[in-house]
Design a protein around this motif. Structure first.
Motif, PDB file in Angstrom:
ATOM      1  N   TYR A  35     -37.287 -27.797  -7.220  1.00  0.00           N
ATOM      2  CA  TYR A  35     -37.965 -26.705  -8.947  1.00  0.00           C
ATOM      3  C   TYR A  35     -37.049 -25.547  -8.322  1.00  0.00           C
ATOM      4  O   TYR A  35     -36.682 -25.280  -7.075  1.00  0.00           O
ATOM      5  CB  TYR A  35     -39.665 -26.686  -7.763  1.00  0.00           C
ATOM      6  N   GLN A  37     -37.775 -21.761  -8.849  1.00  0.00           N
ATOM      7  CA  GLN A  37     -38.238 -20.178  -9.365  1.00  0.00           C
ATOM      8  C   GLN A  37     -37.468 -19.155  -9.588  1.00  0.00           C
ATOM      9  O   GLN A  37     -36.698 -19.002  -8.825  1.00  0.00           O
ATOM     10  CB  GLN A  37     -39.192 -20.141  -7.665  1.00  0.00           C
ATOM     11  N   MET A  41     -40.749 -16.701 -14.223  1.00  0.00           N
ATOM     12  CA  MET A  41     -41.649 -17.484 -15.074  1.00  0.00           C
ATOM     13  C   MET A  41     -42.018 -19.398 -14.198  1.00  0.00           C
ATOM     14  O   MET A  41     -41.773 -19.720 -14.742  1.00  0.00           O
ATOM     15  CB  MET A  41     -39.896 -18.551 -15.612  1.00  0.00           C
ATOM     16  N   GLY A  42     -42.504 -18.963 -13.053  1.00  0.00           N
ATOM     17  CA  GLY A  42     -43.125 -19.517 -11.530  1.00  0.00           C
ATOM     18  C   GLY A  42     -42.140 -21.042 -11.867  1.00  0.00           C
ATOM     19  O   GLY A  42     -40.855 -20.283 -11.104  1.00  0.00           O
ATOM     20  N   LEU A  43     -42.301 -22.053 -10.659  1.00  0.00           N
ATOM     21  CA  LEU A  43     -41.557 -22.387 -10.532  1.00  0.00           C
ATOM     22  C   LEU A  43     -41.440 -23.862 -11.421  1.00  0.00           C
ATOM     23  O   LEU A  43     -42.449 -24.352 -12.259  1.00  0.00           O
ATOM     24  CB  LEU A  43     -41.843 -23.777  -9.503  1.00  0.00           C
TER      25      LEU A  43
END
Lengths: 112, 113
Positions: A35, A37, A41-43
């Motif tokens: 992922y 980050q 935008m979050g993950l």
């Protein structure tokens, strides 16, 4: 039992350079993921693997390659670094749903 | 298209009171939901999960509620403690056998002593 180990912790690259972010887990987990980050935008999922020899693309795969030759290792390769790839990268693994993913401590990458 | 949404970027709660973090989703295929907690310069840590066949799951001070008809889940922390100050991410997955997680954008919880 180290869990999920990511190296390096920090990296600065020049535009166009390539590099590999390393990820290793010692829990014999089948599922592994990468992922990124970014602020606000979050993950977001880059690539994932459901077992040795099997990988697939996530939400934001462009510019990245992965391979899974062993259960333990899941390296992420940046082919030609771009400033848009400046981010914090997390590797994670799980044995399956209900058990939650275990995350590494992250690699902070800056591309200049 | 944000399939998992956390509409509150931040939340402040007094120590000892209840913290309620909310999450909405749009994808009807999601059938498993998880909450993660993240401190600065660390990876996310799994907190609690819930299957779509349940409407509540409890683990100590943490309870997750799921309202499938509203496509809404919430995390309750009671009582809130200073160590709970962190960013909380909601995540969801569908049963396709690949364990892919879709994350929300996170809510920063600050516990005021």
């Amino acid at each position: 039992n180290a869990g999920v180990t990511q190296t390096p912790k920090f990296q600065v690259l020049k535009t166009g350079q390539s590099m590999t972010l390393q990820c290793a887990q010692d829990m014999n987990h089948e599922y592994m993921s990468w992922y990124r980050q970014d602020p606000g935008m979050g993950l977001r999922l880059i690539h994932y693997s459901v077992g040795a020899g099997i990988t697939d693309q996530g939400e934001v795969p462009n510019g990245y390659n992965v391979s899974r030759s062993t259960t333990e290792d899941f390296p992420l390769r940046l082919l030609s670094a771009a400033p848009s790839q400046t981010s914090v990268y997390f590797c994670a693994s799980t044995r399956g749903r209900g058990l939650g993913y275990t995350f590494g401590s992250g690699t902070r990458l800056t591309v200049v | 298209d944000q399939q998992v949404k956390q509409n509150s970027p931040s939340l402040s709660v007094q120590e000892g009171r209840i913290s309620i973090l909310n999450c909405d989703y749009t994808n009807s295929m999601f059938d498993y939901f998880l909450w993660y907690k993240k401190y600065p310069a660390e990876g996310p840590t799994f907190l609690i999960s819930i299957s779509s066949i349940k409407d509540k799951n409890e683990d100590g001070r943490f309870t997750v509620f799921l309202n499938k008809s509203a496509k809404h889940l919430s995390l309750h922390i009671v009582p809130s403690q200073p160590g709970d100050s962190a960013v909380y991410f909601c995540a969801a997955t569908a049963n396709f056998g690949n364990e892919k997680l879709t994350f929300g954008t996170g809510t920063r919880l600050t516990i005021i002593p």
